[in-house]
Design an enzyme around this catalytic site. Structure first.
Site, PDB file in Angstrom:
ATOM      1  N   CYS A  66       1.912   0.378   5.297  1.00  0.00           N
ATOM      2  CA  CYS A  66       1.360   0.471   6.155  1.00  0.00           C
ATOM      3  C   CYS A  66       0.358  -0.663   6.789  1.00  0.00           C
ATOM      4  O   CYS A  66      -0.154  -0.547   7.566  1.00  0.00           O
ATOM      5  CB  CYS A  66       0.346   0.601   4.529  1.00  0.00           C
ATOM      6  N   HIS A 489      -2.776  -2.492  -0.204  1.00  0.00           N
ATOM      7  CA  HIS A 489      -2.851  -0.898   0.218  1.00  0.00           C
ATOM      8  C   HIS A 489      -3.128  -2.029   1.232  1.00  0.00           C
ATOM      9  O   HIS A 489      -4.380  -2.617   1.916  1.00  0.00           O
ATOM     10  CB  HIS A 489      -3.165   0.210   0.244  1.00  0.00           C
TER      11      HIS A 489
END
Length: 954
Positions: A66, A489
């Site tokens: 990510c 994340h």
């Protein structure tokens, strides 16, 4: 066979584009899991993968990547950077000088980044796969599966890009970086000044991403101020009594200014990193000349001294105000004005005459049993009197359980504490003092608040002069991290400058957002999400966000038009593959649905006359509504072509185990190449055409260029469905890497696509032919007249389209299409039988039959006759045309109604003159073109047509 040439591509290219293709076992498992998920469950419909109009493309997370998506998206949506990457090019002379591993790696990464950016510009996919670029980056980090730090990744990325652009700017001269576009775009300089032995010593340093501490600051300006004046920060946060006096000043700001927020710190006691969740505000526009530029050093020094004085004054005022707001020497503190008010309320509370100790806690109640009504009773002390003279007599009755003092007025017991006794003189003195003191405190608090507001406004306006607001930088992207130091994340908020809106880029998801949502997720202090990296761009340089324009027209270039020609072909090829995936999925889905329908509901059979002799059983009709494929959509994916590839990989097992994936691929390639070449040499029979089994047989028989044949077979080995074991996955990856290494200039993609378009048309012609023959056979043996006409009408339509498309193929080569004589034969048969039926209907007394005959002539027979005359018509076709004309001319001498004469006069001229008018054929329904389906249908059709057994299907 030229697999060696293909291998030569790879060897030659590897000199310039070295790849690190090893991927950990965990990543392989993760990828296979995702593929299984896509194929069988969550978001399995490719319709969900189609890009929406004007919507940016997402980037797939290929295993803790990510961070890659967040940074790449923020750079890609900076048009000036996107142009740099897409137009990156090195001359052959420069390539020859690139011999080191780092140079090869950087160039290879640039090529992968170009391809990724090109797909993000013009792909029809909703998200793209960055695996090729990520694999190169993984080698530069300590571990391939650990989640990478955004700043660490961005540093590495900028270093690689800088080195790659250095080669393009100055050949291989690492010293002169003035012309390096990466340096010009992302790098600036600052002046570091310090006091040494009474003299100011300064030096100029370069920076890319500027690091800023978060702890101890509330907003971005405070962070920058702390970073600029390093000595003052040291004196504040240590025991030093004297400042080092070191200061930093920006001397040259880059067009793209990136701030790296240090949100992680190492906890020495716990021995692990921890994330700083403190709130830190940042503006949408920041003025960098207000207090940070070296050219304003004298002006800033004067203001900075004034700021320091005001801050000291503000600190004193806030401390004084705090003393009034939190007063007391104990652990609990209260506002002083409130405390004075409470004392005043205590002093003015009316004292009581009864001591609390003299009041019984539970007064006794005496009652006697009643001799009368149980609901009433007499008090024990009927003659007693209360303090107010209320006499209770024996004749009075009260409800039982009432207390003895019910009729007395309540004691004046204060609700709050009160003095036992206070004189009027004392009360007057205390009240006057407390009221005066409270008023003095309130006035002082209000004065302090006003002074604090005044000083704060002075501080805010200290750098807001127009003369110090000439260098605005606008927020372009915010990189956000959610989680803790060990895991989390990443996503990005990026400003869409063209449409004036914020967009949220979260891996494959791209959604419209707002500044309020950005603030909630990015400031920190509320959740475990906070901004990690801020990217500002100069508001005075419009070229940073300007889109490409055409040099001649000046119009903006969007989408594919903005790509170089080589990348445009690359994207078109990928879109072609994507469309093929969509078609395959649609065929699989439709076939599975049809199978479920036919399991539940059998096809109704046509009614038969029991007295009639049994007819030869017609061939099962094969249209887009009926399926004879495998029992499941998954097994349908195992086509004959895929079976051949799997068997070839199995034969190459020993070579693979001994010499690795590349040797295994070459061995399997040779095995399948040889098998298909031998298959192309087999003789064609009426029941079998080898060209239907594999595209390579078609290419071999038509003597296609070797480069087209080799790439086609290489793409068979790169098929995504080969992920059934580790060996197949390795060979698939090796094949994909070799395809990527083929330079666009070495492969004419227009020629390549044309060959595949021809093969697709060949299968379409065969599908039309077989469907037409099936319809003809079923119509021929139909027991009901109207059923027969409908079948033969459909058959003629399919055969007419087959003949027309086949003529296009045959003009390119004899073996590119089907033997035209078979199509022409059954087209003539359909015409004759359909014309006889139309003539019979035309003479019927039923008006509906006459209308049906007219429709058959206008929509079927006449258009087909016109096409036959326009083509190179054969004698057999002319005979049929003359037969039809004679049939309808014979009606001219017969007696018939005026209405029939009128109808005949309308279409007969077009029957006689086939060169007049425009030919419009009815479009046939879509037909399946699966090779396995066509092969089985060809065998079934030819077995049912005994009269055409001598006709060879070439």
């Amino acid at each position: 066979m030229l697999i060696n040439d293909c291998g030569l591509y790879c060897l030659t290219y590897s000199c310039f584009y070295s790849r690190a293709l090893e991927v950990s076992a965990e990543e392989n498992a993760a990828r296979m899991k995702r593929k299984r998920c896509e194929g069988s469950g969550e978001s399995c419909s490719p319709a969900d993968w189609i890009r929406q109009e004007d919507c940016p493309v997402g980037i797939r997370n290929v295993g803790n990547t990510c961070w890659f998506s967040a940074v790449i998206q923020s750079l890609f949506h900076l048009p000036v950077f996107r142009r740099l990457v897409l137009n990156y090019c090195l001359s052959e002379r420069v390539l020859e000088k690139c011999t080191s591993h780092s140079e090869k790696r950087n160039i290879a990464f640039m090529q992968e980044l170009r391809c990724l950016f090109a797909l993000m510009v013009g792909s029809n996919r909703r998200f793209v796969d960055p695996s090729a670029a990520v694999e190169l980056l993984r080698d530069a980090f300590r571990t391939s599966e650990a989640q990478q730090d955004v700043s660490e990744f961005t540093h590495k990325l900028l270093d690689w890009l800088e080195d790659a652009f250095q080669l393009a700017a100055n050949g291989n001269n690492p010293e002169d970086k003035q012309n390096n576009p990466m340096v010009q775009l992302f790098y600036g300089t600052f002046v570091a000044e310090r006091l040494h032995e009474g003299k100011i010593v300064s030096n100029i340093e370069q920076f890319g991403q500027y690091p800023l501490q978060v702890n101890g600051f509330n907003n971005l300006d405070e962070c920058l101020e702390g970073a600029m004046v390093e000595g003052e920060i040291e004196s504040l946060h240590s025991d030093q009594t004297m400042s080092s006096g070191q200061e930093r000043w920006f001397s040259k700001l880059p067009p793209v200014l990136t701030f790296e927020l240090s949100r992680f710190e190492f906890n020495q006691s716990l021995g692990r990193p921890e994330k700083i969740h403190k709130k830190l505000e940042f503006p949408q526009v920041i003025y960098m000349d207000s207090r940070y530029l070296h050219k304003n050093v004298d002006q800033t020094h004067g203001r900075r001294g004034e700021v320091k004085r005001l801050k000291d004054q503000l600190t004193v005022l806030q401390q004084k105000l705090e003393g009034y707001k939190n007063y007391g020497s104990g652990p609990t503190k209260y506002p002083l004005a409130d405390m004075l008010q409470y004392v005043l309320e205590f002093a003015t509370t009316k004292p009581t005459d009864v001591s609390p100790a003299s009041v019984p806690s539970n007064p006794p109640v005496h009652t006697e049993p009643s001799s009368g009504d149980s609901s009433q009773t007499e008090p024990d002390d009927a003659g007693s009197s209360d303090g107010s003279g209320c006499l209770q007599t024996a004749t009075q009755k009260t409800p039982i359980h009432k207390p003895f003092t019910q009729c007395r007025p309540p004691m004046e017991m204060p609700l709050q504490p009160a003095p036992h006794s206070v004189t009027e003189e004392e009360l007057y003195f205390v009240r006057s003092c407390l009221q005066r003191w409270r008023a003095e405190v309130e006035n002082t608090v209000n004065e302090l608040k006003a002074s604090i507001d005044k000083v704060s406004q002075a501080l805010e306006g200290m750098y807001s002069d127009n003369s110090l607001c000439q260098v605005p930088y606008r927020l372009h992207a915010v990189l956000v991290h959610e989680g803790q130091a060990s895991a989390g994340h990443y996503w990005a908020y990026i400003y869409d400058h063209a449409n004036k809106r914020w967009l949220k880029y979260n891996d494959v998801m791209v959604t419209e957002s707002t500044w309020e949502e950005l603030v909630r997720d990015s400031y920190g202090g509320m959740t475990n999400a906070s901004a990690y990296c801020l990217m500002y761009i100069s508001d005075k340089l419009p070229y940073l966000i300007a889109e490409d324009t055409d040099d001649e027209t000046g119009q903006a270039l969007k989408g594919m038009d903005s790509l170089p020609s080589i990348l445009r072909r690359y994207v078109r090829e990928d879109n072609r593959w994507f469309q093929q995936e969509l078609r395959e999925w649609e065929e699989q889905f439709c076939q599975a649905q049809c199978e479920e329908v036919h399991k539940e509901k059998p096809i109704p059979e046509e009614p038969q006359n029991p007295e009639q002799e049994p007819k030869p059983e017609p061939v099962q009709e094969q249209t887009n509504e009926v399926s004879e494929g495998p029992s499941t959509a998954a097994s349908m994916m195992l086509t004959p072509a895929m079976q051949g590839v799997i068997f070839a990989i199995a034969k190459a097992r020993q070579v693979f185990d001994k010499d690795g994936p590349e040797a295994g691929l070459i061995k399997a390639f040779h095995e399948e190449y040889s098998r298909l070449y031998e298959l192309s040499q087999e003789e064609t029979t009426p029941q079998q055409d080898p060209r239907l089994q594999h595209v390579l047989v078609y290419l071999f028989q038509n003597q296609a260029p070797n480069r087209v044949i080799e790439r086609t077979l290489l793409e068979q080995f790169a098929d995504r469905n080969l992920s059934f074991d580790d060996r197949a996955v390795s060979i698939m990856r090796e094949a994909r890497s070799k395809i990527r290494l083929i330079k666009p200039e070495d492969m004419d993609m227009d020629e390549y696509l044309q060959w595949h378009d021809d093969y697709s048309m060949f299968k379409t012609v065969f599908a039309y032919l077989l469907t037409g023959l099936e319809q003809y056979q079923n119509g021929k043996y139909a027991t009901i007249f109207i059923f027969s006409i409908c079948r033969i009408r459909e058959a003629l339509n399919y055969l007419a389209h087959a003949h027309q498309d086949n003529s296009v193929l045959l003009r390119k080569g004899e073996r590119k299409g089907v033997d035209q004589s078979l199509i022409a034969l059954y087209r003539r048969k359909c015409l004759k039988e359909l014309n006889e039926s139309a003539a019979t209907l035309f003479k019927s007394p039923d008006a509906n039959d006459v209308a049906e005959a007219e429709t058959i002539m206008n929509e079927c027979i006449i258009p087909c006759m016109h096409l036959m005359v326009r083509d190179s018509v054969s004698q057999e076709d002319l005979d049929v045309i003359e037969l039809i004309r004679s049939c309808w001319c014979s009606y001219l001498g017969q007696d018939m109604d005026d209405s029939l004469q009128e109808k005949l006069s309308e279409f007969l001229p077009r029957v006689l003159d086939s060169s007049a008018g425009m030919v419009v054929l009815k479009e046939p329904p879509k037909v399946r073109k699966s090779p396995h389906d066509l092969c089985s249908r060809l065998t079934a059709v030819m077995e049912s047509i005994h009269s055409t057994s001598v006709v060879a299907v070439k």
